[in-house]
Design an enzyme around this catalytic site. Structure first.
Site, PDB file in Angstrom:
ATOM      1  N   GLU A 176       0.826  -1.206   0.000  1.00 51.14           N
ATOM      2  CA  GLU A 176       0.000   0.000   0.000  1.00 51.14           C
ATOM      3  C   GLU A 176       0.862   1.260   0.000  1.00 51.14           C
ATOM      4  O   GLU A 176       2.088   1.202   0.169  1.00 51.14           O
ATOM      5  CB  GLU A 176      -0.934   0.003   1.214  1.00 51.14           C
ATOM      6  CG  GLU A 176      -0.217  -0.055   2.545  1.00 51.14           C
ATOM      7  CD  GLU A 176      -1.154  -0.359   3.708  1.00 51.14           C
ATOM      8  OE1 GLU A 176      -2.324   0.037   3.665  1.00 51.14           O
ATOM      9  OE2 GLU A 176      -0.693  -0.989   4.668  1.00 51.14           O
TER      10      GLU A 176
ATOM     11  N   ARG B  84      -3.066  -7.968  13.053  1.00 44.84           N
ATOM     12  CA  ARG B  84      -2.923  -6.976  14.126  1.00 44.84           C
ATOM     13  C   ARG B  84      -1.905  -7.500  15.136  1.00 44.84           C
ATOM     14  O   ARG B  84      -2.054  -8.604  15.660  1.00 44.84           O
ATOM     15  CB  ARG B  84      -4.285  -6.726  14.781  1.00 44.84           C
ATOM     16  CG  ARG B  84      -4.318  -5.499  15.674  1.00 44.84           C
ATOM     17  CD  ARG B  84      -5.679  -5.326  16.341  1.00 44.84           C
ATOM     18  NE  ARG B  84      -6.707  -4.932  15.415  1.00 44.84           N
ATOM     19  CZ  ARG B  84      -7.923  -5.483  15.356  1.00 44.84           C
ATOM     20  NH1 ARG B  84      -8.246  -6.471  16.156  1.00 44.84           N
ATOM     21  NH2 ARG B  84      -8.799  -5.051  14.479  1.00 44.84           N
TER      22      ARG B  84
END
Length: 324
Positions: A119, A197
């Protein structure tokens, strides 16, 4: 008949969201806690829907099924089929986001039958003390990383970068990262919703439970070497398209302009996306047809349009995105 397409934003309410994206939603209950607006998405169960024109109410997937390469580009259609390859979003962080990492294509394919997630971030606005975490500030290894993780001192070995409006960063899969409080960001990424996470400041969800962590999955994909340089150096020359990122998954360019700009996409076998960061402009196509794009809006120009004009109302700033 294809034309430049706008889509209904897909709104994500989060525990760290704020009010900058409130104008995207008509639901008063969530206006103060919108973390993300997915502008263009092909993610399963979150596929964008056209808002304007003859194709309104059609999903992006339905349009790819009908228009194929004319919409996305022939090579892209051959590779991805009806799955749109990019996810375009705005992120408003009123609190620190969890520290996380994404797998690459090979690992994501093996574990989730999905694509990985590389990204980039463009900082649209930032509080005076806003920062991003990206990579490690020194070479480390799995054992030191796990020790820091378990005694809640992981941020000590992460690279923290103060940010301001106009800063731009590239985050390849495998890079540990987090968006900090006070950052308002445009994000361009591969179509993937796979996030591991790692660390969440011992935060609780709305029911008082700790949010799920993915320690084992994450540890196997992390790049442990020192990674201090993620910022993109570029010049904001007015009326000149400036490259920000070119990688196998997307090319993103910056353009600030106050006069008519002609765009020739004859050598690009791809759709083109414009994210309007400031001002407003018109996309002129088919000689005399046009679509207006305002600040905060995103538009997808189908691959079949090879020659278009961008005409600013006064001045406009945009990100130009396509698949190389």
């Amino acid at each position: 008949m294809l034309y430049p397409l706008k889509f209904k934003p897909i709104i994500k309410q989060t525990i760290w969201g704020g009010e900058k994206l409130a104008y995207k939603s008509e639901d008063p209950a969530i206006k103060s806690s919108i973390g993300e607006s997915w502008e263009i998405s092909g993610v399963q169960d979150n596929v964008s829907v056209v808002t304007e024109g003859a194709l309104a109410e059609n999903t992006l997937q339905e349009l790819i099924e009908v228009y194929m390469g004319d919409l996305v580009g022939d090579k892209i259609y051959e590779k991805f089929g009806i799955e749109f390859p990019l996810l375009i979003k705005y992120i408003d962080a009123c609190d620190d986001l969890s520290i996380q990492v994404h797998p690459n294509d090979a690992v994501a394919k093996e574990r989730h039958n999905a694509y990985g997630k590389t990204e980039m971030w463009y900082v649209m606005d930032a509080a005076p003390d806003a920062q991003l975490l990206m990579g490690f500030n020194k070479d480390t290894d799995k054992s030191e990383y796990l020790a820091k993780l378990h005694n809640n001192t992981l941020p000590e070995i992460l690279n923290a970068e103060k940010v301001k409006k106009g800063d731009c960063f590239f985050i390849p899969a495998g890079t540990v990262h987090a968006i900090g409080k006070g950052c308002f960001i445009a994000e361009i990424q591969q179509t993937s919703d796979i996030t591991y996470r790692i660390y969440d400041y011992d935060r609780r969800d709305k029911n008082g439970n700790p949010r799920e962590l993915h320690t084992e999955l994450a540890t196997d994909v992390i790049h442990f070497n020192e990674q201090k340089e993620h910022g993109i150096h570029y010049h904001q020359h007015e009326n000149h398209t400036e490259e920000l990122v070119e990688c196998p998954y997307f090319t993103t360019n910056f353009l600030k302009f106050d006069k008519e700009i002609e765009k020739d996409y004859i050598h690009i076998d791809s759709f083109v996306i414009y994210m309007c960061l400031e001002g407003s402009f018109s996309v002129v196509y088919d000689t005399d047809k046009f679509v207006k794009v305002k600040q905060g809006e995103t538009v997808l120009v189908p691959a079949c349009f090879k020659n278009i004009f961008l005409i600013p109302e006064k001045e406009a700033t945009l990100l130009e995105i396509y698949v190389p």
